[in-house]
Design an enzyme around this catalytic site. Structure first.
Site, PDB file in Angstrom:
ATOM      1  N   ARG A 234      57.992  46.558  92.879  1.00  0.00           N
ATOM      2  CA  ARG A 234      59.604  47.179  93.362  1.00  0.00           C
ATOM      3  C   ARG A 234      60.615  46.515  92.647  1.00  0.00           C
ATOM      4  O   ARG A 234      61.735  46.672  93.193  1.00  0.00           O
ATOM      5  CB  ARG A 234      59.699  46.938  94.752  1.00  0.00           C
TER       6      ARG A 234
ATOM      7  N   ASP B 145      46.506  49.542  94.866  1.00  0.00           N
ATOM      8  CA  ASP B 145      47.516  50.494  94.914  1.00  0.00           C
ATOM      9  C   ASP B 145      48.509  49.945  95.845  1.00  0.00           C
ATOM     10  O   ASP B 145      49.082  50.859  96.615  1.00  0.00           O
ATOM     11  CB  ASP B 145      47.112  51.813  95.098  1.00  0.00           C
TER      12      ASP B 145
END
Ligand SMILES: NC(=O)N[C@@H](CC(=O)O)C(=O)O
Length: 462
Positions: free
Chosen positions: A78, A318
């Protein structure tokens, strides 16, 4: 213990930076009780070293298994742009606490990772802040398709990632003409999120009408995954390219992929192997919402079968953090994604203990597999001359996974409250302990991961 073996017969120094004593190492030839000497980040001696070797630091590994460092080749950390969910420091801290020594980070940040400046910004941000080793994917899209052959060779680049179905972030490439351009221009094994965008759009009305997260796997159904997987594999065959299919989630895709194995490597995730629909949606609501979705037992059984029979090459998390507030928005506005980098190894060790796979096979999927598929230099096995990235686990340790153990800025895990057997105890990177006795030590020492020479024509050279 097997006899002492040293990297270089002239190595008379016999003084290591780190000496790991009496652990059971999972080496390419099996499980062996070994001492491991590390100098300047490299494994320099293996065998019965106690008595002959001295060291600055000794680590007593009696009762522990030593694995080559776990590499998680699919995480979303992120940064930049979405650091209220995660950043490179918190993400890699969670990795190390979970026994992970290297990560490949995904390009759906803000800005997207599409150009050299985007990659340089991530490499700069990781310097001195990453607890584990790292590489970053470049997104493959219409705007940079013709430059991929240059972009993919950049230092610190893990390869090209293509989203065929829209998920979190603004990166979507579903047009065959663009996919053909990408396949013609990139030469490394391309990583693909295969869900068919046209079908997802056609069926979105299902969830807009019901607003029930239990419909997630019905909206993003088996056919959506299968159709995209078939399309991209056929395009890859036409282009004579190999693919890496991320988070394969259906029995039907596995049946198709068996017939095309020479063109594809296959990833599965711990959440698809551990959670099951419909129970997960009833128990966890949108915390179980993930793309591609967690599905029914029939699919989970097929994934396990593919793990057993060798079709699967890697297991990755993931890791896709969103805050609890974001997840609490009414479905389908809740974003898809769950944390996973820190729980990858504990959940999989628990599966080892319940007899679903051997520790040797787990090492193949989490260390040797990523090294082989992506051509990682110097990692993925415990052997002389390899990097001293090591994960030491106690196979019999019983622990409860809890939200307050999770380092992710998002602060939660779908496995909160789950009892597991098998736990990472020490994480060693470049021959230095970064987690010792389950606690972080030292400072972030992660480095960019290096790759072996990139082939010009994937099918003939890899
Ligand atoms: N897996 C997910 O459900 N979410 C990922 C995006 C993706 O990989 O699809 C995310 O970045 O949040």
């Amino acid at each position: 213990m097997p006899p002492k073996l040293t990297l270089d017969k002239r190595l008379t120094q016999q003084h290591a930076d780190l000496l790991i004593k009496s652990g059971i190492a999972i080496t390419p030839s099996g499980a062996e009780q070994l001492d491991i000497a590390c100098i300047e980040g490299t494994i320099v001696a293996l065998g019965a070293l106690t008595g002959t070797w001295t060291a600055d630091t000794e680590l007593d590994a009696r009762g522990l298994h030593i694995l080559p460092g776990v590499i998680d080749s699919q995480v979303h950390f992120r940064e930049p742009g979405l650091t209220h969910k995660e950043d490179l420091e918190t993400g890699t801290r969670g990795a190390v606490l979970g026994g992970v020594t290297g990560i490949f980070e995904m390009p759906n940040t803000n800005p997207l990772t599409l150009w050299p400046d985007d990659l340089h910004a991530k490499l700069d941000a990781a310097k001195g802040r990453a607890w584990c080793n790292y590489a970053f994917y470049m997104g493959g899209s219409a705007v940079n398709a013709d430059q991929l052959h240059t972009l993919e060779k950049m230092h610190g680049c893990a390869g090209i990632k293509v989203f065929m179905g829209s998920s979190f972030g603004d990166l979507l490439t579903d047009d065959d003409t663009v996919l053909r351009r990408i396949l013609a221009n990139g030469h490394r094994r391309m990583a693909v999120h295969a869900e068919d965008e046209a079908r997802l759009r056609e069926r979105k009305a299902i969830v807009e009408a019901s607003r029930d997260v239990r419909q997630h796997a019905i909206w993003r159904d088996v056919e959506s995954a299968l159709k995209a997987t078939q399309r991209i594999v056929n395009l890859a065959i036409e282009a004579e390219r190999r693919l890496h299919l991320l988070h394969v989630s259906t029995a039907d895709e596995m049946v198709f992929l068996v017939r095309h194995k020479r063109y594809v490597s296959v990833e599965v995730t711990p959440h698809h192997l551990t959670l099951c629909a419909p129970e997960c949606y009833e128990q966890l609501g949108s915390l179980a919402q993930m793309n591609p979705p967690v599905r029914e037992k029939r699919h989970q059984d097929a994934l396990w079968e593919a793990v057993r029979n060798g079709l699967v090459d890697v297991i990755c998390s993931d890791h896709a953090p969103h805050t609890l507030e974001e997840k609490a928005q009414p479905y389908p506005n809740s974003p898809s994604g769950m944390t996973g980098v820190q729980t990858l190894l504990p959940t999989m060790l628990n599966h080892v203990n319940s007899g679903r796979l051997t520790l040797q096979r787990l090492v193949d999927l989490t260390s040797a597999g990523p090294a082989r598929i992506f051509g990682i230099a110097g990692k993925g096995r415990i052997a002389l001359g390899y990097d001293a990235d090591l994960t030491l686990v106690d196979l019999s340790a019983k622990r409860r996974i809890e939200n307050n153990w999770i380092a992710s800025r998002s602060g939660w895990t779908p496995y909160d409250g789950m009892e597991v057997t098998g736990w990472p105890i020490h994480t060693v990177i470049h021959g230095q302990g970064v987690m010792i006795d389950e606690a972080l030590v030292g400072k972030p020492i992660g480095q960019p991961i290096q790759f072996l020479e990139i082939p010009s024509k994937a099918l003939s050279d890899v």
